[in-house]
Design a protein around this motif. Structure first.
Motif, short mmCIF file in Angstrom:
data_model
loop_
_atom_site.label_atom_id
_atom_site.label_comp_id
_atom_site.label_asym_id
_atom_site.label_seq_id
_atom_site.Cartn_x
_atom_site.Cartn_y
_atom_site.Cartn_z
N ASP A 12 0.84 -1.19 0.00
CA ASP A 12 0.00 0.00 0.00
C ASP A 12 0.87 1.24 0.00
O ASP A 12 1.97 1.26 0.56
N GLY A 30 -5.80 2.04 3.29
CA GLY A 30 -5.89 1.63 1.90
C GLY A 30 -4.66 2.03 1.10
O GLY A 30 -3.60 2.35 1.63
N SER A 49 -7.94 3.31 -2.79
CA SER A 49 -8.68 2.04 -2.76
C SER A 49 -8.53 1.46 -1.36
O SER A 49 -7.41 1.25 -0.89
N ASN A 50 -9.65 1.25 -0.70
CA ASN A 50 -9.59 0.72 0.67
C ASN A 50 -10.16 -0.69 0.80
O ASN A 50 -10.36 -1.18 1.92
N THR A 53 -14.70 -0.89 -1.82
CA THR A 53 -15.35 -0.63 -3.10
C THR A 53 -14.43 -1.10 -4.22
O THR A 53 -13.23 -1.30 -4.03
N GLN A 54 -14.99 -1.25 -5.41
CA GLN A 54 -14.22 -1.71 -6.55
C GLN A 54 -13.36 -0.58 -7.11
O GLN A 54 -13.82 0.53 -7.32
N GLY A 55 -12.08 -0.87 -7.35
CA GLY A 55 -11.20 0.12 -7.95
C GLY A 55 -10.85 1.26 -6.99
O GLY A 55 -10.96 1.15 -5.77
N PHE A 56 -10.44 2.38 -7.59
CA PHE A 56 -10.05 3.56 -6.82
C PHE A 56 -11.16 4.60 -6.87
O PHE A 56 -11.81 4.79 -7.90
N GLU A 57 -11.35 5.27 -5.73
CA GLU A 57 -12.30 6.38 -5.66
C GLU A 57 -11.53 7.69 -5.51
O GLU A 57 -10.39 7.71 -5.02
N ARG A 71 -15.09 11.68 0.28
CA ARG A 71 -15.11 11.12 -1.06
C ARG A 71 -15.82 12.10 -1.99
O ARG A 71 -16.91 12.58 -1.69
N SER A 77 -15.77 4.29 -9.67
CA SER A 77 -14.39 3.93 -9.95
C SER A 77 -13.75 4.98 -10.85
O SER A 77 -14.32 5.38 -11.86
N GLU A 79 -9.99 6.23 -12.74
CA GLU A 79 -8.63 5.81 -13.12
C GLU A 79 -7.71 7.01 -13.30
O GLU A 79 -6.55 6.98 -12.90
#
Length: 284
Positions: A12, A30, A49-50, A53-57, A71, A77, A79
């Protein structure tokens, strides 16, 4: 010899902020990356990303007031992203279940849902220009090119006919973009150049793949070239120019970087800086 013992783990990274008084940890859980200041310096954005949830926020830390952490786009998600100069919109790219990337725009106050503004081709790396237009990379005929469009997806136009290899970076005044492009021979397979957004002759920056970011003042460049050195070099921009004083053929290695007057090595990976004394970095 009847058993195999092994281990699996993840590494991480954490986002920190450096200022004249020291270093402050921004993310606490995360995997966090891609930090960047808002244009007014009151907020620090980053992806995290913690595992919940899926992917990065996309997250935001208020560094100019009460220190609130929130957030920006919950359960979305992200990228690659860019926040408009007035802080009211965020443009971001995301991939669908088939791996196709598209560009979206959303208000940062979350009063309406994100809107997809991409065409049918793969597009990513959106960057807001000062006038509100968005610079991005689009796939075309097996190659990638730099394009511009308005924040509603209209007015699409190609910046130049030169293919680019990765999404570009942009100068604070929006007049120059930087991108790695195919090199001229096997000894120089990638060259990093700066291109005038409104047309003109490019400037060769590096005879290799280099990550090139201006701070928000446009007075300094943060340069990272993993093949030449670890960390990031802080380079002062020459008076009346958008660039440090470079060799005519561009930087060829670490010796050329060190030779620039005022060059300073920062041990961390720096990007999205506010100034030469206030910048975010990622620590692993």
């Amino acid at each position: 010899g009847t058993a195999l013992v092994t281990s699996v783990g993840t590494s991480d990274s954490t986002v920190w902020m450096h200022n004249p008084t020291g270093d402050q940890q921004i993310s606490s859980e995360g995997n966090a990356l891609n930090p960047a200041f808002s244009a007014d310096g009151t907020a620090l954005y980053f992806l995290m990303s913690n595992g919940q949830t899926q992917g990065f926020e996309l997250w935001k830390k208020d560094v100019g007031g009460d220190g609130k952490l929130e957030r920006v786009l919950p359960n979305t998600s992200v990228e690659g992203y860019s926040v408009s100069r007035d802080g009211k919109q965020v443009a971001f790219s995301r991939s669908d279940e088939k791996g196709h990337s598209s560009i979206w725009v959303a208000p940062t106050n979350r009063r309406s849902a994100p809107a997809r503004i991409s065409a049918s081709t793969d597009e990513d790396g959106p960057l807001f220009l000062p006038d509100g237009e968005i610079l991005f990379r689009a796939q075309e005929g097996g190659s990638s090119f730099a394009y511009l469009m308005k924040s509603d997806g209209s007015g699409r136009r190609k910046v130049m006919e030169q293919p680019i290899l990765d999404p570009p970076w942009i100068a604070p005044d929006g007049k120059w973009m930087v991108a790695p492009v195919p090199g001229p021979d096997p000894d120089h397979m990638v060259v990093t150049k700066a291109f005038p957004v409104e047309g003109g002759e490019p400037v060769v920056l590096c005879q290799d793949y280099c990550i090139w970011n201006w701070d928000w003042t446009g007075s300094f460049v943060f340069l990272n070239v993993g093949q030449w050195f670890k960390g990031t070099y802080l380079l002062p921009v020459s008076h009346g120019s958008a660039f440090p004083k470079l060799p005519a053929e561009g930087l060829r290695g670490r010796d050329d970087v060190v030779a620039i007057k005022g060059a300073k090595l920062v041990p961390e990976l720096v990007g999205g800086a506010l100034s030469d004394t206030v910048y975010p970095f990622r620590s692993e």
